[in-house]
Scaffold this active site. Structure first.
Site, PDB file in Angstrom:
ATOM      1  NE  ARG A 282      -2.937  -0.176   3.309  1.00 30.20           N
ATOM      2  CZ  ARG A 282      -3.718   0.535   4.113  1.00 30.20           C
ATOM      3  NH1 ARG A 282      -4.875   0.995   3.675  1.00 30.20           N
ATOM      4  NH2 ARG A 282      -3.347   0.788   5.355  1.00 30.20           N
ATOM      5  CG  ASP A 283       3.658   4.296   1.622  1.00 32.69           C
ATOM      6  OD1 ASP A 283       3.385   5.071   0.690  1.00 32.69           O
ATOM      7  OD2 ASP A 283       4.232   4.667   2.665  1.00 32.69           O
ATOM      8  CB  VAL A 284       4.892   0.458  -3.970  1.00 29.55           C
ATOM      9  CG1 VAL A 284       6.065   0.380  -4.945  1.00 29.55           C
ATOM     10  CG2 VAL A 284       4.648  -0.900  -3.328  1.00 29.55           C
TER      11      VAL A 284
END
Length: 309
Positions: free
Chosen positions: A69-71
């Site tokens: 969810r935070d690439v």
């Protein structure tokens, strides 16, 4: 992770290098050339990291359906040997327990890397990480931001509606850019069903592309892209750490202004080293947004301007 009592702490390895966002800025400020192979090598390492996370299973052997969810370029760390690592799993979710949407109505992550279905509040799965990685790869190749708008709302609208610009540039041959555009178009497809089914498929596509165009995608390709800016940053970090390690305060030492100063100085040196590197690009330093916000971003049209987060 580390569990102490009722607290769970996220522990990450120290990486003696720079983030991908800093590396892209360094490529820009140092006028680096031939960075395509480095960008592909880094992308393949991130694919491997995501694949490992996505494949995690529970104690019962069933897939957990982990989503990072935070690439983003901030969370890709490249060490001095050229190896890239995907970091910061602080926003990770598992869809094994029906956790498939923004159930609290709050978008979490960096605005420019959110998948369209996530923005709409639709059910999500691991393919949102593929979309985010597609944005990261596009930006690493083009050396500029993709969806960044005048504000958060504008950025999200661009994610939903903006046509994906070609990565073509003066440094890329037409056929190379065309083949890359085809790969990125699939990774960045707005409909999840039109994307690569998993990061392994994206990795295979990048590897096939590299073979077709005779690119050498080893770690030397990454380290050879390090210019004066990156080398200076790494040396400053090493010097700051060496200074910190050279100071030892015995447990019985009485705390005085001098001993407190000796304890604080190393941390200050490390902070200065990092600050000076980011300031050297003469652009705003990256600020990690709080968990519940999508970071405010301003820039001109998609695909134009310098690389800033």
């Amino acid at each position: 992770g580390l569990v102490e009592g009722n607290n769970v702490e996220l522990v990450m390895d120290y990486v003696d290098g720079v983030s991908l966002s800093d590396l892209i800025r360094a490529w820009d400020s140092d006028h680096a050339t031939n960075t395509l192979a480095a960008a592909i090598r880094i992308a393949l390492d991130v694919c491997a990291g995501l694949a490992a996370a996505h494949a995690l299973v529970g104690d019962d052997g069933e897939p957990l359906g982990v989503i990072h969810r935070d690439v983003s370029p901030q969370n890709v760390l490249i060490d001095s040997s050229g190896v890239a690592k995907l970091a910061d799993f602080g926003l990770t979710r598992s869809i094994a327990f029906g956790d498939r949407s923004t159930t609290d109505g709050v978008l979490k992550g960096k605005a420019g890397y959110l998948a369209p279905e996530y923005v709409r509040g639709a059910p999500i799965d691991q393919r949102i990480d593929i979309f985010a990685l597609g944005v990261v790869v596009w930006e690493a190749i083009a050396k500029t931001r993709l969806f960044r708008g005048e504000n958060e709302a504008d950025t999200l609208q661009r994610i939903l509606k903006c046509e994906i610009p070609s990565v073509a540039s003066s440094s890329l041959e037409t056929m190379v850019a065309t083949d890359l555009d085809a790969i990125l178009a699939r990774a960045l497809a707005r409909a999840p069903a039109d994307r690569f089914a998993n990061v392994g498929e994206l990795a295979t596509a990048l590897e096939d592309f590299s073979k077709r165009h005779a690119l050498t995608i080893d770690y030397a390709a990454v380290t050879s892209s390090f210019g004066a800016t990156v080398h200076a940053a790494i040396e400053k970090q090493k010097a700051a750490i060496a200074a910190a390690q050279s100071i030892r305060i015995a447990p019985s030492t009485r705390l005085t202004p001098r001993t407190i100063a000796l304890a604080v100085i190393p941390a200050v040196l490390i902070a200065i080293a990092v600050f000076e590197f980011r300031a050297s690009s003469k652009k705003e330093p990256i600020a990690n947004p709080p968990e519940i916000s999508v970071s405010a971003e301003t820039s001109p049209q998609p695909g134009s301007g310098g690389f800033e987060i």
